[in-house]
Design an enzyme around this catalytic site. Structure first.
Site, PDB file in Angstrom:
ATOM      1  N   ALA A  33      -1.999   1.170   3.067  1.00  0.00           N
ATOM      2  CA  ALA A  33      -2.283   0.306   2.354  1.00  0.00           C
ATOM      3  C   ALA A  33      -2.984   0.856   0.750  1.00  0.00           C
ATOM      4  O   ALA A  33      -3.784   1.561   0.878  1.00  0.00           O
ATOM      5  CB  ALA A  33      -3.473  -0.657   2.840  1.00  0.00           C
ATOM      6  N   ASP A  34      -2.279   0.413  -0.036  1.00  0.00           N
ATOM      7  CA  ASP A  34      -3.024   0.559  -1.479  1.00  0.00           C
ATOM      8  C   ASP A  34      -4.068  -0.524  -2.143  1.00  0.00           C
ATOM      9  O   ASP A  34      -4.210  -1.453  -1.184  1.00  0.00           O
ATOM     10  CB  ASP A  34      -1.982   0.768  -2.504  1.00  0.00           C
ATOM     11  CG  ASP A  34      -1.172  -0.341  -2.775  1.00  0.00           C
ATOM     12  OD1 ASP A  34      -1.638  -1.415  -2.666  1.00  0.00           O
ATOM     13  OD2 ASP A  34      -0.100  -0.070  -3.359  1.00  0.00           O
ATOM     14  N   SER A  35      -4.764  -0.397  -3.171  1.00  0.00           N
ATOM     15  CA  SER A  35      -5.571  -1.397  -3.603  1.00  0.00           C
ATOM     16  C   SER A  35      -5.396  -2.930  -3.777  1.00  0.00           C
ATOM     17  O   SER A  35      -5.843  -3.718  -3.357  1.00  0.00           O
ATOM     18  CB  SER A  35      -6.150  -0.991  -4.931  1.00  0.00           C
ATOM     19  OG  SER A  35      -5.197  -0.610  -6.056  1.00  0.00           O
ATOM     20  N   ASP A  37      -2.507  -4.084  -1.896  1.00  0.00           N
ATOM     21  CA  ASP A  37      -2.391  -4.457  -0.635  1.00  0.00           C
ATOM     22  C   ASP A  37      -3.914  -4.792   0.079  1.00  0.00           C
ATOM     23  O   ASP A  37      -3.761  -5.914   0.714  1.00  0.00           O
ATOM     24  CB  ASP A  37      -1.792  -3.241   0.369  1.00  0.00           C
ATOM     25  CG  ASP A  37      -0.525  -2.768   0.161  1.00  0.00           C
ATOM     26  OD1 ASP A  37       0.372  -3.811  -0.320  1.00  0.00           O
ATOM     27  OD2 ASP A  37      -0.130  -1.760   0.208  1.00  0.00           O
TER      28      ASP A  37
END
Length: 77
Positions: A33-35, A37
């Protein structure tokens, strides 16, 4: 209860199988997950559980178990 609903939210947003999400799962390291997400997961959790999470409380969450504890604490308040 919380785990199943949280799994559904996470799986939908990150396009993973719900059974890949366990209490030990880390959002960034295990699910990639990125920011954005993470923001979408927070929004999904708030909608699914009908709660409002503070940005400060959310910033320390790294695992699904920590998210469940935050959800439980917020629902009890």
């Amino acid at each position: 209860m919380e785990l199943e609903l949280l799994r559904k939210v996470i799986a939908e947003i990150l396009n993973v199988a719900p059974d890949e999400v366990t209490t030990e799962t880390r959002f960034v390291e295990d699910l990639g997950a990125d920011s954005l997400d993470l923001y979408q997961i927070v929004m999904g959790v708030e909608e699914a559980f009908d709660i409002e999470l503070s940005e400060e409380a959310v910033s320390d969450i790294t695992t699904v178990q920590e998210a469940i504890e935050l959800i439980r604490n917020t629902c009890e308040s």
